[in-house]
Design a protein around this motif. Structure first.
Motif, short mmCIF file in Angstrom:
data_model
loop_
_atom_site.label_atom_id
_atom_site.label_comp_id
_atom_site.label_asym_id
_atom_site.label_seq_id
_atom_site.Cartn_x
_atom_site.Cartn_y
_atom_site.Cartn_z
N SER A 1 13.50 19.75 -14.84
CA SER A 1 14.32 18.64 -14.39
C SER A 1 14.48 18.67 -12.87
CB SER A 1 15.70 18.72 -15.07
OG SER A 1 16.45 17.57 -14.73
N ASP A 2 13.88 17.69 -12.22
CA ASP A 2 13.92 17.59 -10.76
C ASP A 2 15.15 16.77 -10.38
OD1 ASP A 2 13.61 16.95 -8.09
OD2 ASP A 2 11.49 16.42 -8.25
N GLU A 3 16.16 17.45 -9.85
CA GLU A 3 17.45 16.79 -9.56
C GLU A 3 17.78 16.86 -8.06
OE1 GLU A 3 20.45 18.09 -12.39
OE2 GLU A 3 19.03 17.96 -14.06
N VAL A 4 16.75 16.74 -7.22
CA VAL A 4 16.99 16.92 -5.78
C VAL A 4 17.95 15.87 -5.21
CG1 VAL A 4 14.77 18.08 -5.37
CG2 VAL A 4 14.96 15.63 -4.96
N TYR A 5 18.05 14.72 -5.87
CA TYR A 5 18.98 13.68 -5.38
C TYR A 5 20.29 13.68 -6.17
CZ TYR A 5 14.70 12.19 -3.10
OH TYR A 5 13.56 12.18 -2.34
N GLU A 6 20.67 14.85 -6.70
CA GLU A 6 21.84 14.93 -7.60
C GLU A 6 23.12 14.38 -6.96
OE1 GLU A 6 23.37 18.99 -8.35
OE2 GLU A 6 22.10 19.69 -6.74
N HIS B 1 15.82 9.12 -9.53
CA HIS B 1 14.36 9.08 -9.56
C HIS B 1 13.74 8.53 -8.27
CE1 HIS B 1 10.42 7.34 -10.87
NE2 HIS B 1 10.34 8.53 -11.42
N ASN B 2 12.82 9.32 -7.74
CA ASN B 2 11.98 8.90 -6.61
C ASN B 2 10.66 8.44 -7.20
OD1 ASN B 2 10.54 8.64 -4.25
ND2 ASN B 2 10.52 10.84 -3.75
N PRO B 3 10.19 7.24 -6.96
CA PRO B 3 10.64 6.27 -5.95
C PRO B 3 11.57 5.17 -6.46
CG PRO B 3 8.54 5.56 -6.80
CD PRO B 3 8.90 6.82 -7.56
N SER C 1 16.80 21.82 -7.52
CA SER C 1 17.46 20.99 -6.51
C SER C 1 17.06 21.46 -5.12
CB SER C 1 18.98 21.00 -6.70
OG SER C 1 19.56 19.96 -5.93
N SER C 2 17.55 20.74 -4.10
CA SER C 2 17.11 21.02 -2.72
C SER C 2 18.24 20.77 -1.73
CB SER C 2 15.93 20.11 -2.37
OG SER C 2 15.63 20.21 -1.00
N PHE C 3 18.48 21.73 -0.86
CA PHE C 3 19.48 21.51 0.19
C PHE C 3 18.99 20.52 1.24
CE2 PHE C 3 20.60 25.71 -1.52
CZ PHE C 3 21.90 25.43 -1.90
N GLY C 4 17.69 20.36 1.32
CA GLY C 4 17.13 19.41 2.29
C GLY C 4 17.74 18.03 2.14
N LYS C 5 17.89 17.60 0.89
CA LYS C 5 18.42 16.25 0.62
C LYS C 5 19.93 16.22 0.82
CE LYS C 5 14.38 15.70 -0.90
NZ LYS C 5 13.38 14.93 -0.21
N THR C 6 20.60 17.24 0.27
CA THR C 6 22.06 17.22 0.21
C THR C 6 22.69 17.39 1.58
OG1 THR C 6 21.91 18.10 -2.02
CG2 THR C 6 24.04 18.34 -0.91
N ALA D 1 12.43 22.36 -2.94
CA ALA D 1 12.23 22.03 -4.36
C ALA D 1 10.75 22.09 -4.71
CB ALA D 1 12.79 20.64 -4.64
N THR D 2 9.90 21.79 -3.73
CA THR D 2 8.45 21.74 -4.01
C THR D 2 7.96 23.06 -4.57
OG1 THR D 2 8.28 20.22 -2.14
CG2 THR D 2 6.22 21.12 -3.00
N GLU D 3 8.38 24.17 -3.93
CA GLU D 3 7.94 25.48 -4.45
C GLU D 3 8.57 25.74 -5.81
OE1 GLU D 3 8.28 29.74 -5.23
OE2 GLU D 3 9.80 29.09 -3.83
N TRP E 1 14.20 22.26 6.57
CA TRP E 1 14.53 23.67 6.34
C TRP E 1 13.85 24.22 5.11
CZ3 TRP E 1 20.46 24.67 7.48
CH2 TRP E 1 20.69 24.40 8.83
N LYS E 2 13.53 23.33 4.19
CA LYS E 2 12.81 23.72 2.97
C LYS E 2 13.50 24.87 2.24
CE LYS E 2 9.51 22.10 1.83
NZ LYS E 2 9.26 20.85 1.03
N VAL E 3 14.74 24.64 1.85
CA VAL E 3 15.44 25.60 1.00
C VAL E 3 15.94 24.85 -0.24
CG1 VAL E 3 17.30 27.30 0.80
CG2 VAL E 3 16.22 26.91 3.03
#
Ligand code: PMP
Ligand code: GLN
Length: 394
Positions: A210-215, A182-184, A241-246, A107-109, A252-254
């Motif tokens: 919209s950062d939804e990495v914790y969706e 929301h983080n944190p 979003s990010s597969f790292g979290k899910t 998600a960072t990139e 893996w950073k995808v």
């Protein structure tokens, strides 16, 4: 000794004018290092201490064995983009084509690329504090100015004061960045928040990131209020979003970014000259693993149990628990335990009590102190039990 024999220590490089003069090493890296030095249980940096699903590893190694090891398309492996589009359509009702989705290096990139592709020098970007650490440096790199609006803190938890967001809008506002869950803080945005945001951006040129990495980490039967549920917002939004979290694979950073065609076209111009493309076997492996929706559909129950275990373990301590509606973070107020600053308290917890935490002040540009630290409960039950045994003494 002639000049060619000078070591790099003796001849300084030409002076560098930093593009990020205010930036040091992230709080997550620093607290993880301190946790390792102190041999503390690391509830600081957010990452699971348990393995991912074996079948996900099998799917990725299968792709490697099948010689899927050369460059994938710049925008990502089509099967993965199709799986993401199908998931978004099923869960949130928004129809993206596979050409509206780009696979990113985490998600960072995705966040940085979205910001770089639309923010110009002189533009303003509204962010909500406490704010995830990568947003403001990315805005600075783009030459933009971050305009911070602070969340309100009530007994019922953190909320976004939309009237203040509306008041922060100027003719220079290019982008509003939101993050839910929301983080944190562990707070989530609800339908009313999305309507308030829609009211603010309607009729303007303001885009939404919209950062939804914790969706997939929303608890107590509540729903994730993705921007994708709101066509009016989705039409002007980059959704990240990010597969790292899910999938429990933060290393893996995808990740991915979904956006309408005109936004995706600009996004990819930056993406292609930044990373060009993201590693191939992971993309194939994740694509086939996504055939089964159960892993992400079961994630709320999986983490809710850990959240409840962690909260129950702290109930008898002098920590005051803040609501935790989403993410894998639990914020606690520690005023009955200590009067130290958040950074000092987090360091003391790490080195003396042997449990690492993150000071929430690190998520404010001017280090605002609220007497609150963040714990990550994405840990094995045994890890949580060990941490709780130590924290419960406080
Ligand atoms: N946004 C938020 C709110 C996060 O918490 C994180 C990671 N912890 C990221 C983005 C970055 O995700 P990734 O590791 O996929 O780059
Ligand atoms: N996002 C993770 C957290 O909030 C950490 C990611 C990182 O270390 N950059 O803890």
């Amino acid at each position: 000794m002639n000049s060619s024999q000078h070591s790099s220590n003796e001849v300084p490089p030409p002076a560098l004018h930093s593009r990020l003069p205010a930036v040091g090493t992230t709080v997550f890296t620093r607290m993880s290092m301190l946790a390792a030095q102190a041999d503390a249980v690391n509830l600081g940096q957010g990452f699971p201490d348990f393995p991912c699903d074996r079948s996900l590893i099998d799917a990725v190694t299968g792709a490697m064995q099948a010689d899927c090891n050369q460059y994938p398309p710049m925008s990502g492996v089509p099967a993965l983009r199709a799986a993401i589009a199908a998931k978004i359509a099923t869960l949130y009702g928004q129809q993206y084509g596979i050409d509206d989705i780009t696979i990113t290096a985490g998600a960072t990139e995705g966040l940085t690329t979205a910001i770089l592709c639309c923010v110009h020098p002189g533009d303003e970007v509204i962010v909500i504090e406490p704010v995830y650490d990568s947003y403001v440096p990315a805005i600075t790199l783009a030459g933009g100015t971050a305009v911070c609006v602070q969340m309100d803190m009530r007994a019922s938890g953190y909320t976004v004061p939309w009237a203040k967001v509306a008041a922060a809008v100027t003719s220079r506002t290019r982008l509003i960045v939101i993050n839910t869950p929301h983080n944190p803080t562990g707070s989530i945005l609800r339908g009313s928040d999305m309507h308030a945001l829609s009211d603010i951006v309607r009729g303007t040129n303001i885009l939404v990131l919209s950062d939804e990495v914790y969706e997939h980490m929303v608890y107590d039967g509540q729903r994730h209020e993705s921007v994708c549920r709101h066509p009016e917002l989705a039409a002007r939004a980059f959704v990240v979003s990010s597969f790292g979290k899910t999938y429990h694979v933060t290393g893996w950073k995808v990740g991915y970014v979904a956006a309408p065609p005109a936004l995706t076209a600009e996004f990819r111009k930056v993406h292609q000259y930044n990373v060009f493309s993201v590693n191939t076997p992971m993309q194939h492996g994740i694509a086939s693993y996504m055939d089964d929706p159960q892993p992400y559909l079961q994630l709320p129950a999986f983490y809710q149990r850990k959240r409840d275990l962690f909260r129950a373990g702290l109930a008898a301590s002098r920590f005051e628990l803040l609501p935790a509606d989403g993410t894998y973070f639990q914020c606690v107020r520690y005023e009955k335990i200590s009067t130290q600053t958040e950074a000092a308290f987090a360091e003391w917890l790490t080195s003396e009590i042997k449990v690492a935490a993150i000071p929430v002040s690190a998520f404010y540009r001017h280090g605002i102190e609220s007497g609150i630290v963040r714990f990550c409960f994405a840990k094995q039950d045994a890890t949580l039990a060990l941490a709780l045994a130590r924290l419960a003494t406080l």
